[in-house]
Scaffold this active site. Sequence first.
Site, PDB file in Angstrom:
ATOM      1  N   LYS A  88       0.816  -1.225   0.000  1.00 30.34           N
ATOM      2  CA  LYS A  88       0.000   0.000   0.000  1.00 30.34           C
ATOM      3  C   LYS A  88       0.843   1.266   0.000  1.00 30.34           C
ATOM      4  CE  LYS A  88      -4.490  -1.535   1.421  1.00 30.34           C
ATOM      5  NZ  LYS A  88      -4.329  -2.950   1.900  1.00 30.34           N
ATOM      6  N   GLU A 110      -9.299   7.350   3.383  1.00 31.62           N
ATOM      7  CA  GLU A 110     -10.238   6.471   4.069  1.00 31.62           C
ATOM      8  C   GLU A 110      -9.476   5.225   4.478  1.00 31.62           C
ATOM      9  OE1 GLU A 110      -9.631   6.210   0.955  1.00 31.62           O
ATOM     10  OE2 GLU A 110      -9.533   4.042   0.659  1.00 31.62           O
ATOM     11  N   SER A 378       1.695  -9.710  -0.977  1.00 30.85           N
ATOM     12  CA  SER A 378       1.398  -8.270  -0.900  1.00 30.85           C
ATOM     13  C   SER A 378       1.795  -7.662   0.440  1.00 30.85           C
ATOM     14  CB  SER A 378      -0.084  -8.038  -1.176  1.00 30.85           C
ATOM     15  OG  SER A 378      -0.886  -8.877  -0.353  1.00 30.85           O
TER      16      SER A 378
END
Length: 421
Positions: A88, A110, A378
Site C-alpha cells: 500500500k 479512508e 502483498s
Amino acid sequence: MEHSDNGFFNQYGGKYVAEVLRRPLDELEIAFESAMKDESFLQELKTIQRDYIGRETPLLYAEQASKILGGAQIYIKMEGLANTGAHKINNAIGQCLLAKRMGKKRIIAETGAGQHGLATAAACAKLGLDCTVYMGEVDVRRQQPNVAAMEIYGAKVHPVTSGSRTLKDAVNEAMRDWAANPDTTHYVLGSALGPAPFPDIVREFQSVIGKEVEKQAAERHLDIEALIACVGGGSNSIGFFSPFIDKKTPRLIGVEAGGIGSGIGENAARMTGSASRTGIMQGYKSRFLLDDDGQALPTRSISAGLDYCGIGPQLAALGKSGRIEFTVARDEEALNAVKFFAKNEGVLFALESAHAGAEAIRLAPTLPKEKAIIVNMSGRGDKDIFITCPVFRPAEWKQFLLSELKRLDNAQDIHDTEVMK
Ligand SMILES: *Cc1c(COP(=O)(O)O)cnc(C)c1O
C-alpha cells in the site's frame, strides 16, 4: 486494456459523482498525466521508492516449498518487505508526491482495517504533509494497533459515526471533506477503484511491482506459467499484472476471499459469488455483492483487506474478458498457507496474501517442473498476530492477554512516565 479509455474499462469504471467532485477529479487527472511525463517527478519518485520504501523488493525462489509440492517452481515477490510491511505504501507515496506537486499540503484518506491509513500516515510524515484519516467507529475500535500506529506517525484519525460505521461510510465522509476543501486537499484513495482517474493512478503507482517482476524473471530466464495475487479492491493484483495484461501469457490468476463458505454473507467473492451483480457505488461501475434491491450485502473474510463488497473496474473487465481468471481461497486454506510458507520458507505471509499462497499450493503440483509460478506476497503477517495467534495457540494467547491486562493495571510506572510530546 492496460489503460482506461476515458475512464472506462469496457463497460466498467466511469466517474459517477456529484457535480462538486467533478472539478477536483478533472484537475487530478490533468495533474497526474503531466506528472507522469515530467522527468524530474519520475526521478523523485524513483529515489523515494529506493531509499524510503526499500525497492526493489526481492523475488525469492521458494525452493523447499516447490520440492515438497513436486511441480512447478514457486517464486515469491516479497512486497511485504516494503517499508510499513505491504504494497500500500507504493500508492500512498506516489499520490502524496503528486499532491505536493499540485501544491496541496493537506491529505485525507479512508481506511477500513487501517492498512491504507497507516501507509498514508507514514507517507505524509515522510513528505511533511498534514494527514487526516477517516475510519468507521466500529473499525477504530477493532483495529486499535493500526490506529495507534497512524497517530504515532502524526496523523489525525477521524472516527466516522454515520451508517454502518465501517469502510464505506469512511469513503463517503472522505469524499464529503474533499468536495468541501478541493483547493487545499488531496484525497488519497487506497485501492484501484473509485471514480476515474483513481483506478488508473493507483494501477500506475503499483505497476512498479509488475515491472520489477518482469525484469527479475527475465534475468533468471523463468518460464512463467502464472502470476497469482489476492484481490481486495485490486491494487496489488493490477499493479503486479499490469505489464502482462496486453500479452497472451502468462496466466493471470486473482484470488478472492472465500471466507467460510459459498452462501450469502459468508465470503467476498465479487467475481465468482452467487450474489455478484453489476452496479454503481461510490463513484464507479463494477461488480459488487448486492441484494435484489441493489443494496450492498455483508461480506466475510478472515483477512480484513479482502473483506469488501466491490472490486476495481479494470479487474472486473479483465475478469469478464477472461484475461484474468478468478478463484477463491477460504479462511482455512489461507491459514494453512500461512503455516506452510512460514515453516518451509521462513516467510510469514499476511492473511490477504496467503489467499494467493493457497492457490499456488493447489496449482503447483498440477504443472511440470520446468514451469514457474510467481505469487505476490502483498504484505507480511506480523500485523495479523491478533487474528492468527487465537487460532493457532488459543489457550496460550488468552493467558498472555490476561497477564498483559494485569501488568497494565499494576504498572503505575507506565502511567507516570513522561512522554516527550
Ligand atoms: C489492503 C491489502 C490487500 C488488498 O487490497 P488490494 O487493493 O486488493 O491489493 C492485500 N494485501 C494486503 C497485505 C493488504 O494490506
